[in-house]
Design a protein around this motif. Structure first.
Motif, PDB file in Angstrom:
ATOM      1  N   LYS A  39     -26.862   6.524  30.002  1.00 19.62           N
ATOM      2  CA  LYS A  39     -25.410   6.540  29.818  1.00 19.62           C
ATOM      3  C   LYS A  39     -24.944   5.270  29.137  1.00 19.62           C
ATOM      4  N   ASN A  40     -24.201   5.467  28.022  1.00 19.35           N
ATOM      5  CA  ASN A  40     -23.553   4.329  27.375  1.00 19.35           C
ATOM      6  C   ASN A  40     -22.311   3.927  28.155  1.00 19.35           C
ATOM      7  N   ASP A  41     -21.574   4.916  28.585  1.00 19.32           N
ATOM      8  CA  ASP A  41     -20.389   4.710  29.406  1.00 19.32           C
ATOM      9  C   ASP A  41     -20.124   6.009  30.164  1.00 19.32           C
ATOM     10  N   TRP A  43     -18.277   8.523  29.469  1.00 20.10           N
ATOM     11  CA  TRP A  43     -18.118   9.732  28.663  1.00 20.10           C
ATOM     12  C   TRP A  43     -19.304  10.003  27.748  1.00 20.10           C
ATOM     13  N   HIS A  44     -20.118   9.017  27.474  1.00 21.65           N
ATOM     14  CA  HIS A  44     -21.182   9.195  26.480  1.00 21.65           C
ATOM     15  C   HIS A  44     -22.554   8.975  27.107  1.00 21.65           C
ATOM     16  N   TYR A  46     -27.036  10.074  26.447  1.00 23.37           N
ATOM     17  CA  TYR A  46     -28.065  10.621  25.567  1.00 23.37           C
ATOM     18  C   TYR A  46     -29.376  10.670  26.332  1.00 23.37           C
TER      19      TYR A  46
END
Length: 234
Positions: A39-41, A43-44, A46
């Motif tokens: 998780k990047n944050d 909401w995002h 991959y």
């Protein structure tokens, strides 16, 4: 040119000189496995995959390694390999980008993972592609795409060989120890799944040092306050 860089060039030349039918041809095994959601944050997110490599080949100084890469980095690698090969090699295809790809769809993840492994297996069969430093950095370092490009172009303070060998370096006693390790030649083999850029390690070390100093300051202040309170009570 630095000694490590020269060594890397000589090694890649040896790799090019080994023909497919030669008795010198060695075994290179690669696996793409262990998909994980990153998780990047909030909401995002991959998925990245572990790339395990075992090489009994003159093309690799480091015989075993383990790094993690995401799909977009595979796309970047294919583009760079095609550019660097000057269209002399037809690159294998990657699993297609799916606009409906779901992080919760196990079948889609498995199919992509198998496609990525097939791509690497076919790439590693080409001696010309094996001579590309970017391929080695992709497989055996955790440098970002921009850092890989800079390192392969000689625009970093560390060589390709050093970036590969330092992958998996976990702990330093001081910033001077880190710089000393980066400046030495790397000839031994290692196997690790924890790989980081050398430069962020320096920054993290500095941050940890600052945090430690701040903590010691707070502890000293707290001790003085406790002594003062004890004196007042007496």
């Amino acid at each position: 040119m630095r000694e490590e860089s020269g060594k890397s060039v000589n090694q890649l030349s040896q790799c090019l000189s080994v023909s497919p039918g030669s008795s010198m041809q060695q075994v290179i095994s690669v696996w793409v496995r262990d998909p994980r959601i990153q998780k990047n944050d909030f909401w995002h997110a991959y998925i990245d995959y572990e790339i395990c490599l075992h090489a009994d080949s003159v093309c690799f100084t480091k015989k075993t390694s383990s790094v993690r890469r995401r799909y977009s980095e595979f796309v970047w690698l294919r583009q760079k390999l095609q550019e660097n090969s000057l269209l002399m090699v037809r690159l294998p295809v990657l699993p297609p980008k799916n606009p409906f790809f779901s992080l919760n769809n196990a079948q889609q993840i498995t199919e992509r993972m198998k496609g990525l492994q097939k791509f690497l297996e076919q790439v590693l069969q080409s001696n010309l592609l094996l001579s590309d430093s970017l391929l080695h950095l992709f497989l055996q370092s955790q440098l970002s795409a921009s850092k890989m490009q800079a390192c392969a172009s000689g625009r970093t303070h560390y060589s390709v060989a050093q970036a590969i060998q330092r992958c998996g370096l976990r702990r330093f006693h001081s910033e001077e120890d880190l710089q000393k390790d980066l400046s030495t030649s790397c000839d031994s083999d290692s196997d690790s799944s924890e790989c980081r850029d050398p430069e962020p390690q320096i920054k993290d070390l500095a941050l940890n040092k600052s945090a430690s100093s701040a903590l010691l300051g707070l502890m000293g202040t707290s001790r003085e306050e406790n002594i003062s309170s004890s004196s007042e009570i007496v």
